[in-house]
Design a protein around this motif. Structure first.
Motif, PDB file in Angstrom:
ATOM      1  N   ASP A 141      30.400   5.130  59.086  1.00 21.55           N
ATOM      2  CA  ASP A 141      29.668   4.278  59.929  1.00 21.55           C
ATOM      3  C   ASP A 141      29.142   3.104  59.005  1.00 21.55           C
ATOM      4  N   GLU A 142      28.549   2.024  59.562  1.00 23.85           N
ATOM      5  CA  GLU A 142      28.073   1.078  58.888  1.00 23.85           C
ATOM      6  C   GLU A 142      26.600   0.855  59.319  1.00 23.85           C
TER       7      GLU A 142
ATOM      8  N   THR B 133      27.909   1.023  54.047  1.00 28.60           N
ATOM      9  CA  THR B 133      28.695   1.958  54.631  1.00 28.60           C
ATOM     10  C   THR B 133      28.246   3.185  54.253  1.00 28.60           C
TER      11      THR B 133
ATOM     12  N   GLU C  87      29.397   0.605  64.070  1.00 31.39           N
ATOM     13  CA  GLU C  87      28.625  -0.481  63.182  1.00 31.39           C
ATOM     14  C   GLU C  87      27.174  -0.423  64.169  1.00 31.39           C
TER      15      GLU C  87
END
Length: 154
Positions: free
Chosen positions: A53-54, A94, A25
């Protein structure tokens, strides 16, 4: 039978967990958040973004917003229709596909005059661990049959 099912479940868990645990993140702008007069190019430069991943865009709602745009819109800071904006002040995106991604703020001239824009490259997701090799059912040839020569005691 129950212990065999437990072993299978544990094996699946061991393969899936590392892939999930590897997602990262990223708070865009770190402690500064999503704001004006911040160098997002420098912020992103040493980071590796992967599928899964964010990105978290943190800002005061009403003062900024986030648009996911294409490269031309990014370069020109063209503001998309307002209904396409993310506006919560804690917007989470996302990263679902690899490739180049672009984000801008559409409030006033924040993109064009204050550099509130982010471009990143998203790589494929982390490779899953290779499955364990299955037991071999073939056996090595006997030493006497090396090179196609066979020895017989008869």
């Amino acid at each position: 039978m129950a212990s065999k099912l437990l072993n299978i479940a544990l094996a699946v868990f061991a393969i899936v967990l590392p892939a999930v645990a590897m997602a990262t993140e990223f708070t865009v702008g770190d402690d500064q958040g999503w704001t004006i007069n911040f160098d997002y190019e420098a912020w992103a430069k040493d980071k590796v973004f992967r599928v899964g991943d964010e990105l978290v865009f943190k800002y005061t709602a009403g003062r900024h917003n986030v648009f996911k745009v294409n490269g031309t819109v990014f370069t020109n800071c063209t503001i998309p229709p307002p209904n396409e904006a993310l506006t919560t002040g804690n917007d989470v995106i996302t990263l679902a596909t690899p490739g180049r991604k672009w984000y801008i703020c559409g409030v006033n001239d924040h993109c064009a005059n204050y550099g509130q824009k982010l471009a990143i490259t998203v790589l494929e997701e982390w490779a899953s661990p290779a499955p364990a090799p299955s037991p071999s059912t073939t056996t090595a040839p006997a030493p006497s049959s090396a090179y196609g020569i066979s020895v017989s005691g008869y």
